[in-house]
Design a protein around this motif. Structure first.
Motif, PDB file in Angstrom:
ATOM      1  N   PRO A   1       0.769  -1.221   0.000  1.00  0.00           N
ATOM      2  CA  PRO A   1       0.000   0.000   0.000  1.00  0.00           C
ATOM      3  C   PRO A   1       0.807   1.281   0.000  1.00  0.00           C
ATOM      4  CG  PRO A   1       0.187  -0.844   2.189  1.00  0.00           C
ATOM      5  CD  PRO A   1       0.982  -1.756   1.302  1.00  0.00           C
ATOM      6  N   VAL A   2       0.254   2.290  -0.592  1.00  0.00           N
ATOM      7  CA  VAL A   2       0.553   3.630  -0.133  1.00  0.00           C
ATOM      8  C   VAL A   2      -0.622   4.012   0.720  1.00  0.00           C
ATOM      9  CG1 VAL A   2       1.940   4.511  -2.028  1.00  0.00           C
ATOM     10  CG2 VAL A   2      -0.535   4.623  -2.158  1.00  0.00           C
ATOM     11  N   ARG A   3      -0.496   5.116   1.402  1.00  0.00           N
ATOM     12  CA  ARG A   3      -1.605   5.522   2.244  1.00  0.00           C
ATOM     13  C   ARG A   3      -2.660   6.203   1.421  1.00  0.00           C
ATOM     14  NH1 ARG A   3      -0.371   4.418   7.061  1.00  0.00           N
ATOM     15  NH2 ARG A   3       1.755   3.796   7.292  1.00  0.00           N
ATOM     16  N   ALA A   4      -3.882   5.841   1.719  1.00  0.00           N
ATOM     17  CA  ALA A   4      -4.968   6.632   1.197  1.00  0.00           C
ATOM     18  C   ALA A   4      -4.830   8.020   1.775  1.00  0.00           C
ATOM     19  CB  ALA A   4      -6.298   6.008   1.602  1.00  0.00           C
ATOM     20  N   GLN A   5      -5.544   8.982   1.234  1.00  0.00           N
ATOM     21  CA  GLN A   5      -5.346  10.367   1.654  1.00  0.00           C
ATOM     22  C   GLN A   5      -5.465  10.533   3.153  1.00  0.00           C
ATOM     23  OE1 GLN A   5      -7.874  13.040  -0.487  1.00  0.00           O
ATOM     24  NE2 GLN A   5      -6.447  13.183  -2.178  1.00  0.00           N
ATOM     25  N   GLY A   6      -6.282   9.765   3.783  1.00  0.00           N
ATOM     26  CA  GLY A   6      -6.465   9.923   5.210  1.00  0.00           C
ATOM     27  C   GLY A   6      -5.467   9.189   6.053  1.00  0.00           C
ATOM     28  N   GLY A   7      -4.473   8.525   5.454  1.00  0.00           N
ATOM     29  CA  GLY A   7      -3.463   7.860   6.243  1.00  0.00           C
ATOM     30  C   GLY A   7      -3.771   6.410   6.535  1.00  0.00           C
ATOM     31  N   ILE A   8      -4.827   5.839   5.954  1.00  0.00           N
ATOM     32  CA  ILE A   8      -5.129   4.430   6.151  1.00  0.00           C
ATOM     33  C   ILE A   8      -4.520   3.651   4.999  1.00  0.00           C
ATOM     34  CG2 ILE A   8      -6.938   2.705   6.369  1.00  0.00           C
ATOM     35  CD1 ILE A   8      -8.783   4.791   7.400  1.00  0.00           C
ATOM     36  N   PRO A   9      -3.586   2.745   5.272  1.00  0.00           N
ATOM     37  CA  PRO A   9      -2.967   1.986   4.184  1.00  0.00           C
ATOM     38  C   PRO A   9      -3.825   0.787   3.809  1.00  0.00           C
ATOM     39  CG  PRO A   9      -1.914   1.447   6.258  1.00  0.00           C
ATOM     40  CD  PRO A   9      -2.986   2.461   6.585  1.00  0.00           C
ATOM     41  N   LEU A  10      -4.171   0.689   2.547  1.00  0.00           N
ATOM     42  CA  LEU A  10      -5.019  -0.393   2.068  1.00  0.00           C
ATOM     43  C   LEU A  10      -4.213  -1.338   1.194  1.00  0.00           C
ATOM     44  CD1 LEU A  10      -8.151   1.700   1.017  1.00  0.00           C
ATOM     45  CD2 LEU A  10      -7.541   0.824   3.280  1.00  0.00           C
ATOM     46  N   VAL A  11      -4.637  -2.611   1.133  1.00  0.00           N
ATOM     47  CA  VAL A  11      -3.934  -3.589   0.320  1.00  0.00           C
ATOM     48  C   VAL A  11      -4.918  -4.396  -0.503  1.00  0.00           C
ATOM     49  CG1 VAL A  11      -1.888  -3.831   1.759  1.00  0.00           C
ATOM     50  CG2 VAL A  11      -3.924  -5.169   2.290  1.00  0.00           C
ATOM     51  N   ARG A  12      -4.407  -5.017  -1.553  1.00  0.00           N
ATOM     52  CA  ARG A  12      -5.225  -5.859  -2.425  1.00  0.00           C
ATOM     53  C   ARG A  12      -4.598  -7.237  -2.517  1.00  0.00           C
ATOM     54  NH1 ARG A  12      -8.476  -3.308  -6.049  1.00  0.00           N
ATOM     55  NH2 ARG A  12      -9.512  -5.332  -6.005  1.00  0.00           N
ATOM     56  N   ASP A  13      -5.406  -8.252  -2.509  1.00  0.00           N
ATOM     57  CA  ASP A  13      -4.969  -9.612  -2.787  1.00  0.00           C
ATOM     58  C   ASP A  13      -6.179 -10.403  -3.220  1.00  0.00           C
ATOM     59  OD1 ASP A  13      -3.110 -11.933  -2.686  1.00  0.00           O
ATOM     60  OD2 ASP A  13      -4.525 -12.598  -1.176  1.00  0.00           O
ATOM     61  N   ALA A  14      -6.109 -10.972  -4.415  1.00  0.00           N
ATOM     62  CA  ALA A  14      -7.266 -11.662  -4.976  1.00  0.00           C
ATOM     63  C   ALA A  14      -7.726 -12.810  -4.085  1.00  0.00           C
ATOM     64  CB  ALA A  14      -6.920 -12.182  -6.376  1.00  0.00           C
ATOM     65  N   GLU A  15      -6.777 -13.585  -3.556  1.00  0.00           N
ATOM     66  CA  GLU A  15      -7.140 -14.755  -2.756  1.00  0.00           C
ATOM     67  C   GLU A  15      -7.828 -14.354  -1.465  1.00  0.00           C
ATOM     68  OE1 GLU A  15      -5.038 -18.917  -1.262  1.00  0.00           O
ATOM     69  OE2 GLU A  15      -3.784 -17.189  -1.783  1.00  0.00           O
ATOM     70  N   THR A  16      -7.273 -13.365  -0.782  1.00  0.00           N
ATOM     71  CA  THR A  16      -7.862 -12.924   0.474  1.00  0.00           C
ATOM     72  C   THR A  16      -9.216 -12.277   0.248  1.00  0.00           C
ATOM     73  OG1 THR A  16      -5.625 -12.528   1.306  1.00  0.00           O
ATOM     74  CG2 THR A  16      -7.444 -11.595   2.577  1.00  0.00           C
ATOM     75  N   GLU A  17      -9.320 -11.466  -0.780  1.00  0.00           N
ATOM     76  CA  GLU A  17     -10.593 -10.817  -1.077  1.00  0.00           C
ATOM     77  C   GLU A  17     -11.673 -11.844  -1.390  1.00  0.00           C
ATOM     78  OE1 GLU A  17     -10.088  -7.923  -4.129  1.00  0.00           O
ATOM     79  OE2 GLU A  17      -8.587  -6.774  -3.006  1.00  0.00           O
ATOM     80  N   ALA A  18     -11.315 -12.879  -2.159  1.00  0.00           N
ATOM     81  CA  ALA A  18     -12.294 -13.913  -2.491  1.00  0.00           C
ATOM     82  C   ALA A  18     -12.776 -14.629  -1.231  1.00  0.00           C
ATOM     83  CB  ALA A  18     -11.690 -14.913  -3.470  1.00  0.00           C
ATOM     84  N   LEU A  19     -11.854 -14.895  -0.312  1.00  0.00           N
ATOM     85  CA  LEU A  19     -12.240 -15.556   0.938  1.00  0.00           C
ATOM     86  C   LEU A  19     -13.153 -14.661   1.761  1.00  0.00           C
ATOM     87  CD1 LEU A  19     -11.894 -18.034   2.784  1.00  0.00           C
ATOM     88  CD2 LEU A  19      -9.916 -16.877   3.807  1.00  0.00           C
ATOM     89  N   MET A  20     -12.831 -13.382   1.857  1.00  0.00           N
ATOM     90  CA  MET A  20     -13.668 -12.467   2.632  1.00  0.00           C
ATOM     91  C   MET A  20     -15.065 -12.358   2.018  1.00  0.00           C
ATOM     92  SD  MET A  20     -11.894 -11.533   5.220  1.00  0.00           S
ATOM     93  CE  MET A  20     -11.146 -13.168   5.115  1.00  0.00           C
ATOM     94  N   ARG A  21     -15.147 -12.353   0.686  1.00  0.00           N
ATOM     95  CA  ARG A  21     -16.464 -12.301   0.046  1.00  0.00           C
ATOM     96  C   ARG A  21     -17.266 -13.550   0.369  1.00  0.00           C
ATOM     97  NH1 ARG A  21     -13.464 -10.068  -4.338  1.00  0.00           N
ATOM     98  NH2 ARG A  21     -13.366 -12.118  -5.343  1.00  0.00           N
ATOM     99  N   ASP A  22     -16.592 -14.694   0.374  1.00  0.00           N
ATOM    100  CA  ASP A  22     -17.301 -15.941   0.677  1.00  0.00           C
ATOM    101  C   ASP A  22     -17.688 -16.022   2.150  1.00  0.00           C
ATOM    102  OD1 ASP A  22     -17.144 -16.674  -1.941  1.00  0.00           O
ATOM    103  OD2 ASP A  22     -15.468 -18.068  -1.690  1.00  0.00           O
TER     104      ASP A  22
END
Length: 456
Positions: free
Chosen positions: A21-42
């Protein structure tokens, strides 16, 4: 450690290769991962169904923090720290947190929640999210577009300014508790995991707040409330229902992956010793090898994983990442192409394939790179990495106006509105007035970020 620069924009959730991540404007760092996102959706899908919420309505956004915290920011977004997953031993512990946060959404607690937001940083990131209108994250490096660092960059960084992000009223917490139990009951799931999490927080409140997880601070759990919750949960006919074995394995795999990306190799070695021949342990060791050793060694270990599960798209993705980051983008094309073949509707796979095609630096690959990246962006409309690589592919083909527009859209995804406006204005001068591309550029030039509460 070199980073893949990720940026937050609007939308629903968010790590594959973990894009750092870089920080979103408010200082919260976000990340992406297809596998983790798919698990969270399920995990969340059945809960949303039980709550009467459309699955597409709420995104689960992954926050680059190793402590245990989660919060709702509005009726469309649940933020959840990576640390929630790495600390949870069972799916139910994460599902319970998601069910509780869903209870806040259905309980319409968001007006008070907004008033209780602990600092302007949260509001700033929400301003970016609401303004751009779609989740996005990206990756780039200073070395000819070759991705560097991957999820390992999750170890970066300072955190959200205040540990206690939200302060709910106790009554609202209890309502969310009961709602969560109801959702779990409707979906035939045990509340044991949820009780395990909240029991730990109740115990932590006996100690100094210095050692207390943020989730315990923002979700006060007096012992009497926990006892009432446990009494209610034990009445469920699903109390002794174990986690689905397939879901437990997926949880173990994602947890091993995240631990390997976010921890020192010695910590990973203790958690997953060589004597552990399980698939999650092999996965963790493969990630550590990729982070710390040569490309040849990393590919050998990942190939061992692929011999065990040749149709696992995330293993092919990991191999592609190892090759891309080691400066072999042409070799990375095959693994990313295989990941796409196994899961064609995963936009992050499409974008990584496009990234490798662009980085291969062959004119003959640019047309395919453009097509693949555009397809990925149709599914993930504000992926910064997608737009940055699309801009390169277009520029090398002499499509300068389209390249400037792609750059502008990528900058919007990062929340860099002033730079986005400059590129959009430049593109607009070269585009035919009234065309879809010209109108997209005009939208960016005319865009005004929302004013945030408490800020001029």
């Amino acid at each position: 450690m070199k980073n893949l620069a990720a940026a937050a924009v609007a939308g629903a959730v968010a790590l594959g290769p973990l894009s750092a991540p870089v920080r979103a404007q408010g200082g919260i760092p976000l990340v992406r991962d297809a596998e983790t996102e798919a698990l969270m959706r399920d995990y969340a899908g059945p809960i949303f169904d039980a709550a009467g919420i459309a699955r597409q309505q709420v995104e689960i956004i992954l926050v680059n923090r190793n402590d245990f915290n989660a919060f709702v920011a509005d009726a469309r977004r649940i933020f959840i720290n990576v640390g929630v997953i790495t600390e949870a031993e069972t799916p139910g512990e994460v599902i319970g947190v998601l069910a509780h946060e869903t209870g806040h959404i259905t309980g319409n607690h968001l007006v008070r929640l907004r008033q209780a937001l602990a600092n302007a940083q949260i509001m700033a990131v929400l301003g970016t999210i609401l303004g751009v209108g779609a989740m996005a994250a990206g990756a780039s490096s200073g070395q000819s577009g070759i991705a560097q660092g991957g999820a390992g960059a999750l170890t970066a960084g300072t955190g959200i300014a205040q540990r206690s992000l939200l302060a709910y009223r106790r009554g609202e917490e209890s309502i969310a508790d009961r709602a969560a139990i109801t959702f779990l009951e409707k979906t035939g799931q045990s509340a044991k995991g949820m009780l395990k999490t909240f029991s730990r927080f109740a115990d932590q409140l006996l100690f100094s707040a210095q050692y207390t997880d943020p989730y315990a601070q923002s979700h006060p759990m007096p012992r009497e409330r926990l006892n009432a919750l446990e009494t209610l949960a034990r009445k469920s006919r699903y109390w002794d229902t174990p986690a689905n074995p397939e879901l437990q394995l997926r949880h173990d795999m994602v947890r091993a992956k995240l631990i390997a990306y976010t921890s020192h190799p010695n910590v990973v070695a203790r958690a997953y010793p060589r004597s552990d021949g399980s698939l999650p342990a092999e996965y963790a060791r493969a990630v550590v090898t990729m982070r710390t050793q040569s490309r040849r060694q990393a590919v050998e270990v990942i190939d061992k994983l692929l011999r065990r599960q040749p149709d696992n798209p995330y293993f092919h993705e990991l191999k592609g990442q190892a090759l891309l980051e080691s400066g072999s983008p042409k070799a990375a094309i095959g693994p990313f192409r295989q990941a796409v073949a196994l899961r064609p509707r995963e936009p992050q796979f499409q974008i990584w394939l496009g990234f490798a095609l662009v980085a291969a630096n062959e004119t003959s690959a640019l047309g395919e790179a453009e097509r693949v990246l555009k397809l990925g962006l149709q599914m993930d409309p504000n992926s910064h990495i997608g737009y940055s690589q699309l801009a390169i592919a277009l520029g090398r083909q002499g499509k300068t106006a389209e390249a400037d527009l792609a750059t502008a859209r990528g900058l919007m995804a990062r929340g860099d509105f002033s730079a986005a406006k400059r590129y959009a204005a430049r593109a607009q001068k070269k585009l035919k007035r009234g065309t879809p591309s010209w109108l997209q550029a005009d939208d960016i030039v005319s865009y005004k970020p929302p004013k945030l509460p408490g800020r001029s």
